[in-house]
Design a protein around this motif. Sequence first.
Motif, mmCIF file in Angstrom:
data_model
loop_
_atom_site.group_PDB
_atom_site.id
_atom_site.type_symbol
_atom_site.label_atom_id
_atom_site.label_comp_id
_atom_site.label_asym_id
_atom_site.label_seq_id
_atom_site.Cartn_x
_atom_site.Cartn_y
_atom_site.Cartn_z
ATOM 1 N N VAL A 263 0.757 -1.153 -0.094
ATOM 2 C CA VAL A 263 0.214 -0.054 -0.007
ATOM 3 C C VAL A 263 0.750 1.325 -0.005
ATOM 4 O O VAL A 263 0.531 2.157 -0.797
ATOM 5 C CB VAL A 263 -0.956 0.104 1.185
ATOM 6 C CG1 VAL A 263 -1.815 1.226 1.386
ATOM 7 C CG2 VAL A 263 -1.984 -1.100 0.984
ATOM 8 N N MET B 245 -9.244 -4.593 5.551
ATOM 9 C CA MET B 245 -8.563 -3.383 4.923
ATOM 10 C C MET B 245 -8.080 -2.110 5.625
ATOM 11 O O MET B 245 -7.207 -1.682 5.404
ATOM 12 C CB MET B 245 -9.500 -3.125 3.593
ATOM 13 C CG MET B 245 -9.423 -4.286 2.445
ATOM 14 S SD MET B 245 -10.403 -3.532 0.903
ATOM 15 C CE MET B 245 -12.095 -3.678 1.566
ATOM 16 N N LEU C 46 -4.900 1.469 -1.682
ATOM 17 C CA LEU C 46 -5.378 0.010 -1.982
ATOM 18 C C LEU C 46 -6.535 -0.116 -2.573
ATOM 19 O O LEU C 46 -6.759 -0.774 -3.426
ATOM 20 C CB LEU C 46 -5.655 -0.027 -0.278
ATOM 21 C CG LEU C 46 -6.327 -1.609 -0.139
ATOM 22 C CD1 LEU C 46 -5.563 -2.694 -0.682
ATOM 23 C CD2 LEU C 46 -6.560 -1.902 1.178
ATOM 24 N N ALA D 171 -1.817 -0.396 -5.040
ATOM 25 C CA ALA D 171 -1.132 -1.505 -4.420
ATOM 26 C C ALA D 171 -1.041 -2.548 -4.930
ATOM 27 O O ALA D 171 -0.190 -3.374 -5.241
ATOM 28 C CB ALA D 171 -1.640 -1.355 -3.005
#
Length: 330
Positions: free
Chosen positions: A97, A283, A314, A319
């Motif tokens: 990320v 997440m 993300l 990422a």
Amino acid sequence: MKDTLNYLFTGNNLTQEQARDVLTQIAEGKYTDAEIAAFLTVYRMRLVKAEELIGFREALLDLCVKVDFSEFDTIDVVGTGGDGKNTFNISTASCFVIAGAGYKVTKHGNYGLSSVSGASNMFEYFGYKFSNDVDKLRREVDEIGICFFHAPLFHPAMKNVGPVRRALKVRTLFNMMGPIINPCSPKNQLVGVSDLQIMDLYNQVFKDGDQSYMLVHALDGYDEVSLTGDTRYIDNGMEDNLSPDDFGFSVLTPEELSGGATIEDAAAIFKNIMNATATEAQMNVVIANAALAIKCMHPGKTLSDCVAEANESLKGKKALAVFTKLMNSN
């Protein structure tokens, strides 16, 4: 070693120079397995002192395969392990990320200790070829934004203690060394620690160096920001707490951070995170750790801005693009 052991057994501590010398001699194979085991047992009976840890660190960095990435402004995100929580690979996922957000990451890691899957397990599972070819690693950092240092390839001196560590089957002094012996000595480092004593110890190691650093410990025992409660942190010497709300997230349960029972379980979670199809909890905890790493590199940014950068990396699949490019480059 006999003199050193007698000195330690009577309650004495090593000086920084003595610590560096004895670890150098251990690494050079000058002692028997029994002598090494006795030495390591001292540091199971008491916590290593800062002066000793600094000396041990100097020895291992002197003996490691050197990597000069000083032309890059890099960061490593790593946990000490030993928290016994068996979380999924939060630090490793956060590294992608961070790289997706445009920063340079030099990740140092090994196979799992306190969890099913360590950083090396994930990189290996997805096809990354471990290497200590500095030119290859430099290309990865320059062109992709991230590379991985598999610890055994960069610390060959550690092979002399490997059999002892495996035979003892307990955490030893060397488990504390991993987060502080990244072979490229990155300019920035976010280190998660499993208890407050170790946090204070690491702070003493880092505070007189030239790295920008942040140490984190979730107060319910995690060696990273867990969002299961408040996190204690030390940011270049300044100490305070952060709550999940400070990141803009709700409180998570330990079950939501489980890494599963096998490497395959952990890999499935990891892949879902990269694809932004994981649970919101999974997440969010990755985003939180990535955000703190960005703030470590750029202290002037607000935490909310850092969270926004990590979130965009993300959920905007940046990422994933970094992850895919790195795994396909081997």
